[in-house]
Design an enzyme around this catalytic site. Structure first.
Site, PDB file in Angstrom:
ATOM      1  N   HIS B 408      -5.042  -7.910 -26.248  1.00  0.00           N
ATOM      2  CA  HIS B 408      -4.080  -7.706 -27.340  1.00  0.00           C
ATOM      3  C   HIS B 408      -4.546  -6.638 -28.322  1.00  0.00           C
ATOM      4  O   HIS B 408      -4.041  -6.565 -29.432  1.00  0.00           O
ATOM      5  CB  HIS B 408      -3.868  -9.011 -28.104  1.00  0.00           C
ATOM      6  N   HIS B 570       1.476 -12.376 -23.013  1.00  0.00           N
ATOM      7  CA  HIS B 570       0.594 -12.380 -21.847  1.00  0.00           C
ATOM      8  C   HIS B 570       1.381 -12.070 -20.589  1.00  0.00           C
ATOM      9  O   HIS B 570       0.924 -12.322 -19.487  1.00  0.00           O
ATOM     10  CB  HIS B 570      -0.085 -13.735 -21.690  1.00  0.00           C
TER      11      HIS B 570
END
Lengths: 211, 683
Positions: B408, B570
């Site tokens: 991330h 994700h």
């Protein structure tokens, strides 16, 4: 034979690791359909590292499982780290001090592992998780153990496979896939699949040693 | 082969214009005449010079090919050759051409219906729509029925005219506003006043100035085009009084928005110019979408002039008029351009990556980040996955510990620094960190006032942070946990606690860091951060999946024209998959969902984050931000600040997430408090 020794069983955990590592891509692919696609990667990382650490060492099954548990718990993270980490820790705890592993010891081990998983997660059968494999497998083993260790292991393997396959028709109620609702139906659950791999590999490894 | 449609040239007033090209044209026209105009098949056969069985076969064909679908897909009419030629030749955004002849409804009513159909597809929530006047515009307004939009304003493009005509600017705007469920804004002055002096005096009136300022914000305009014939709208509306006036306009061939243009489309400036109140041609050109609805042979010259001058960029007209325009422009039927057959791109097995051994990617990236930002952050000795702030932690300050999986970037290490988090625990790719680094981060951040954990709601993170909290409690460290749940796509509002925590974390980390930096006690920090979480709303969409370094393969499949709405950070699938839509439609889709939950009042303040999920470039993010700001402005919501960029990514996923933090005065003050970290620095 209806028992194996606890000592000298490093290879059983190595065999487990070999199967998980070999199925890394497949597990990730299953996970990618309704999860984030990293299940195989993380599982392979944990089991692979364990195999490197125990290779060539002469260990009892419970000691080798403890190494696996440590690696999963401290280096893998995610949800599978704690879930399988605690499962193997509690399985090892149930084997500790036993020289011989028979049907009763194995049953105690399976039930301890199940309790370990249930202690950290709160999934029920039908929620599309590894519980859908683990619960029926443990139940089948216990129901068949009076017939002997080998038949009980065979029953466990069959039940684990059926449990894994049951997740295809389930809608996920827990974990990342639960946010998909009906879209999670129609594919295997990755955790149920890896749990089935663990149980069937373990079952076949013990069966070979019993023969 | 489709038979040729035959022009019945000798038929007096029933001129049937052939399409310039055949293809599907005849089939589509037959369908229009039958389904839209209610003609019988024999009538159609006669009009089109076909046998009745051919018409029948056409209609059947149109149905089986999905062209007829209760209503005729307007897209199909855009493919008509006249429309295509007009669009190409004049560089129009869009062009719709309906058959000139057929049915009982007059041409103006049918043009109005076609214009309404076009407008329905263009107009969006938050739009300011300007409207002129005239028969066709009123017909359009009367055919329009599209009430599902929010915050639309309809404004007159000019002042009022004589009430002797039914199609006044007021009537057109009011009717259109009603059909769009919009606010109607008049121009409170006559379109033509008696003198230039009077005009300048009126223009200084605050009410009129305010209305004209709104007119200048128009996103679209719907306009008629008037010829200069005696019965034309511009005459009947009282714009040209007497022959003397007319003498000034001998070069003019038409009129739009009450202004006059010559054959080349240039403005004709006469005595009326300084006496007209309303939009002028220069201001008209600044409106992004200028929809002209006009037809009839008498208007060919006027429409042609408007197109040549670029005053309109969308045209709704009829076939005879369209053909007349093309003929007057000297357009020749060019041989149809061959469409190059598109060979599908070869499927790729692997996505290209700048990595070494895949298993080292997370650690190597982390090491690079530590070097890049070595003045701000470092790893704890012996715990490489616990990243801590060099400046910030101090005695008596609540420690802020954040964390989650890798992938991330710049989260989570990017939000470690003074005025933000004191420490972050970083896991493997998309996997929560184990309890070890979380505990180490906790021990570092604890300076006697307790520690606040802030992390997204994922089962792995909850398990590992909970285990770390238990271990910390054994060491007498007071730990509170805030599990963020800003992703509104991930669960319905009634089960908010089950939602994921995604890019809105950036706001929540900032609020938490500022609260702790102000030395607020643990209880206060916890409650203000809980409020920030409850008031943060995020929704994302993916254009392309990301691909992990280990597999170098897309983590999910998305068709060439598909997008995934509500995708997780994700690569988890979203709530729904749909066809690719434009930037504005995407922004609207995300914002509509957010506003529907946020229920902001007019005058409320929000902070906006337009976040790249990885590979979507800044250019596209700014296009989205622009639309979000337009919509918020239309809703009367103030924007406190904007963040635009890759703040919370998902590897190389293409797509965007939109986060809004619904501010209150305390949250606003905390949001603008100074901070200094790798990804966010405020003076």
């Amino acid at each position: 034979m209806n028992a194996i020794t606890n000592a000298g069983q490093t290879a059983i955990v190595e065999e487990l690791a070999e199967v998980i590592v070999a199925n890394k891509a497949w597990l990730s692919e299953i996970d990618g359909k309704i999860g984030d696609g990293d299940h195989g990667i993380n599982m392979a990382k944990g089991f692979g590292r364990t195999a490197e650490r125990i290779h060539g060492k002469d260990m009892t099954l419970d000691a080798a499982m403890l190494v696996l548990s440590d690696v999963l718990m401290s280096e893998i993270g995610g949800s599978m780290g704690p879930l399988y980490g605690l499962m193997f820790e509690d399985m090892a705890g149930a084997l500790k001090g036993h020289n011989q592993l028979d049907a009763e010891t194995f049953s105690a081990m399976l039930n301890a592992g199940l309790a370990g998983v249930q202690g950290v997660g709160n999934a029920q059968v039908g929620d599309k998780t590894l519980i859908d494999t683990l619960v029926p497998a443990v139940t089948a083993f216990d129901a068949a153990k009076a017939q002997g260790f080998a038949p009980a292991l065979a029953a466990m393997i069959t039940a684990a496979e059926q449990g894994r396959d049951s997740t295809i028709d389930l809608v996920a109620k827990i974990g990342r896939a639960s946010r998909l609702g009906e879209r999670s139906r129609g594919v295997l659950d990755a955790g149920a699949t890896s749990c089935c791999m663990i149980l069937t590999t373990l079952g076949h490894s013990v069966l070979r040693r019993l023969a | 082969m489709a038979p040729r449609a035959i022009s019945k040239a000798g038929d007096g007033d029933t001129v049937f214009a052939m399409p310039l090209r055949y293809g599907d044209d005849a089939l589509l026209w037959a369908a229009w005449l039958y389904y839209e105009e209610g003609l019988t098949q024999s009538d159609i056969a006669e009009k089109m010079g076909l046998s009745r069985p051919s018409v029948n076969a056409y209609l059947a064909d149109a149905r089986t090919r999905g062209i007829v679908n209760i209503e005729i897909d307007p897209d199909k009419f855009r493919t008509l050759s006249i429309a295509q030629a007009l669009r190409d030749h004049f560089g129009l955004q869009d062009c719709l051409v309906i058959p000139t002849d057929g049915g009982d409804r007059p041409l103006i009513a049918r043009l109005g219906a076609a214009g309404a159909q076009a407008l329905t597809r263009f107009v969006k929530s938050g739009d300011t729509l300007a409207v002129t006047w005239g028969r066709t515009v009123l017909a359009l307004a009367e055919a329009l029925d599209h009430p599902g939009l929010q915050d639309v304003r309809v404004i007159q493009a000019t002042g009022g005219t004589t009430a002797k005509i039914p199609w006044t600017p007021e009537a057109c705007a009011a009717r259109m506003a009603e059909a769009l469920n919009a606010r109607s804004i008049p121009i409170s002055a006559p379109a033509i006043v008696s003198s230039a002096v009077m005009r300048s005096m009126l223009m200084q009136e605050p009410v009129l100035a305010e209305q004209l300022a709104i007119l200048a914000e128009a996103d679209r305009i719907v306009m008629g085009i008037s010829s200069l014939r005696p019965e034309s709208t511009i005459h009947t509306s009282g714009f040209l009084e007497g022959g003397v006036q007319h003498a000034h306009y001998q070069d003019a061939v038409g009129s739009i928005v009450g202004r006059f243009i010559d054959a080349r489309g240039e403005p004709v400036i006469g005595p009326m110019h300084e006496r007209t109140i309303g939009i002028d041609l220069a201001a008209l050109r600044r409106i992004p979408q200028r929809i002209a609805v006009a037809g009839g042979v008498d208007k060919v010259a006027a429409i042609l002039a408007a197109l040549r001058g670029g005053h309109a960029n969308v045209l709704v007209t009829d076939a005879v008029t369209g053909r007349g325009i093309l003929t007057a422009e000297g357009y020749k039927d060019a041989p149809r351009r061959a469409v190059p057959s598109q060979a599908p791109l070869p499927a790729r097995n692997h996505v290209k990556k700048l990595i070494n051994a895949p298993k080292d990617a997370v650690d190597e990236a982390l090491k690079g980040a530590l070097l890049a930002h070595e003045r701000l952050i470092m790893a704890l000795p012996d715990t490489p996955r616990a990243i801590v702030a060099k400046d910030g932690p101090r005695a008596g300050k609540v420690g802020i510990v954040i964390g989650g999986g890798a992938g991330h970037e710049p989260s989570f290490w990017g939000y470690v620094g003074r005025g933000l988090a004191d420490a972050a625990a970083v896991g493997n790719l998309f996997a929560s960190p184990p309890p070890g680094p979380i505990l180490a981060a906790t021990q570092f951040a604890d300076r006697g006032a307790g520690v606040l954990y802030i992390y997204g709601n994922f089962s792995g993170d909850v398990m590992n942070f909970d285990m770390a909290a238990e271990l910390a409690a054994e060491e007498q460290i007071a730990v509170r946990s805030i599990i963020t749940t800003d992703d509104i796509a991930s669960s319905p509002v009634e089960s908010r606690a089950a939602r994921r925590g995604v890019a809105g974390n950036v706001f929540i980390f900032k609020i938490a860091g500022a609260a702790a930096d102000r030395m607020m006690p643990l209880d206060t920090c916890e409650s203000v951060v809980r409020r920030a979480n409850a008031r943060t709303y995020t929704m994302g969409l993916a254009l392309e999946p990301g691909s992990p370094p280990e597999t170098r393969r897309p983590s999910f499949d998305l068709g060439p024209d598909e997008i995934e709405i509500g995708v997780g950070v994700h690569g988890e699938l979203g709530v729904v998959r749909q066809k690719l839509i434009s930037a504005d439609e995407s922004a609207d889709l995300l914002l509509d969902r957010i506003l529907a939950e946020m229920h902001p009042s007019e005058g409320d303040q929000v902070a906006v984050l337009v976040n790249s999920l990885g590979s979507t470039p800044a250019m596209e993010l700014y296009i989205i931000l622009r639309r979000v700001r337009q919509r918020l402005k239309a809703r009367g919501i103030g924007v406190h600040s904007c963040l635009v960029g890759p703040y919370y990514t998902s590897l190389d996923m293409a797509g965007v997430s939109l986060s809004l933090l619904h501010l209150d005065p305390e949250l606003a003050a905390l949001l603008e408090a100074p901070c200094r970290s790798a990804a966010l620095t405020l003076p």
